[in-house]
Design a protein around this motif. Structure first.
Motif, PDB file in Angstrom:
ATOM      1  N   THR A  80       0.827  -1.206   0.000  1.00  0.00           N
ATOM      2  CA  THR A  80       0.000   0.000   0.000  1.00  0.00           C
ATOM      3  C   THR A  80       0.860   1.255   0.000  1.00  0.00           C
ATOM      4  O   THR A  80       0.617   2.193  -0.779  1.00  0.00           O
ATOM      5  CB  THR A  80      -0.929   0.001   1.226  1.00  0.00           C
ATOM      6  OG1 THR A  80      -1.802  -1.134   1.161  1.00  0.00           O
ATOM      7  CG2 THR A  80      -1.759   1.275   1.276  1.00  0.00           C
ATOM      8  N   LEU A 120      -3.586  -0.983  -5.034  1.00  0.00           N
ATOM      9  CA  LEU A 120      -4.254  -0.354  -3.893  1.00  0.00           C
ATOM     10  C   LEU A 120      -5.661  -0.909  -3.693  1.00  0.00           C
ATOM     11  O   LEU A 120      -6.109  -1.087  -2.550  1.00  0.00           O
ATOM     12  CB  LEU A 120      -4.312   1.161  -4.090  1.00  0.00           C
ATOM     13  CG  LEU A 120      -2.974   1.901  -3.970  1.00  0.00           C
ATOM     14  CD1 LEU A 120      -3.128   3.354  -4.389  1.00  0.00           C
ATOM     15  CD2 LEU A 120      -2.440   1.811  -2.548  1.00  0.00           C
ATOM     16  N   PHE A 124      -4.935  -2.581  -0.008  1.00  0.00           N
ATOM     17  CA  PHE A 124      -5.391  -1.753   1.114  1.00  0.00           C
ATOM     18  C   PHE A 124      -6.588  -2.356   1.853  1.00  0.00           C
ATOM     19  O   PHE A 124      -6.581  -2.398   3.095  1.00  0.00           O
ATOM     20  CB  PHE A 124      -5.712  -0.338   0.634  1.00  0.00           C
ATOM     21  CG  PHE A 124      -6.114   0.585   1.748  1.00  0.00           C
ATOM     22  CD1 PHE A 124      -5.204   0.946   2.730  1.00  0.00           C
ATOM     23  CD2 PHE A 124      -7.408   1.079   1.827  1.00  0.00           C
ATOM     24  CE1 PHE A 124      -5.572   1.789   3.773  1.00  0.00           C
ATOM     25  CE2 PHE A 124      -7.785   1.915   2.860  1.00  0.00           C
ATOM     26  CZ  PHE A 124      -6.866   2.272   3.830  1.00  0.00           C
TER      27      PHE A 124
END
Length: 214
Positions: A80, A120, A124
């Protein structure tokens, strides 16, 4: 070293079992040359309860499941942080394009942004999910905060974040001395500093909180 630690634990157990106070036990160990950290760790292994014999506190143990969860947590954290920085770099490049080769920067930046966004979108949410899961486990069983794999990976993360921050500052000073400061460069330095600084500060505060609670 292991034998010395075993002798220390045996001494503390027998001393407390014979009714000696923690202060007297600590003073005796200090006079014998044991470090304050060793004495504190040995005494903290026993609960301060009113009972005829020393009552040991539960000790954390390392399980494969725990190691797996923390490895996933920190791996997704690194992914991330890396791809967030890469995405912000690409946005800076688009906002302040290189006049020498704008066509290449546009095509390469588009591919890089797709990779960053894709990473991401996956990494994430996994990081948040695992972090919340581990946080709930720590609330139910605070002794797991002493997990060896957790502390090792936390200190490794602090080391990496500190290294990135130091390198970022060195690059800033180098370009400052060379008179090569541009808005594009300063924004990239700021991106690195914010990401690395946030990671470093978060985990440093977490460790300090653990030390106060210990």
């Amino acid at each position: 070293m292991a034998a010395g630690t075993a002798e220390l634990e045996l001494f503390v157990r027998e001393s407390l079992g014979r009714g000696m106070s923690r202060e007297a036990t600590a003073a005796a160990l200090a006079s014998a040359g044991w470090s304050p950290e060793q004495v504190r760790d040995a005494l903290s292994a026993y609960a301060e309860v009113d009972f005829p014999v020393p009552v040991p506190k539960p000790r954390p143990y390392l399980s494969a499941r725990e190691a797996f969860l923390y490895l996933v947590l920190f791996a997704t954290l690194y992914l991330t942080a890396w791809h967030l920085g890469s995405l912000l770099f690409d946005l800076v490049n688009r906002a302040f394009p290189d006049p020498a080769d704008p066509a290449y920067m546009w095509s390469a930046g588009a591919r890089s942004m797709r990779w960053s966004v894709a990473s991401l979108v996956i990494a994430f949410p996994v990081f948040v999910f695992v972090a919340r899961h581990l946080s709930h486990e720590l609330q139910r069983n605070p002794v797991k905060r002493l997990s060896a794999v957790r502390r090792w990976l936390t200190y490794l993360t602090l080391f990496l974040a500190a290294t990135v921050l130091i390198g970022d500052l060195i690059t800033l000073v180098y370009n400052l001395l060379g008179g090569e400061l541009s808005v594009r460069f300063l924004l990239k330095v700021l991106v690195v500093a914010i990401i690395a600084g946030t990671v470093f500060g978060w985990y440093l505060v977490d460790l300090r909180r653990e030390e106060k609670e210990a």
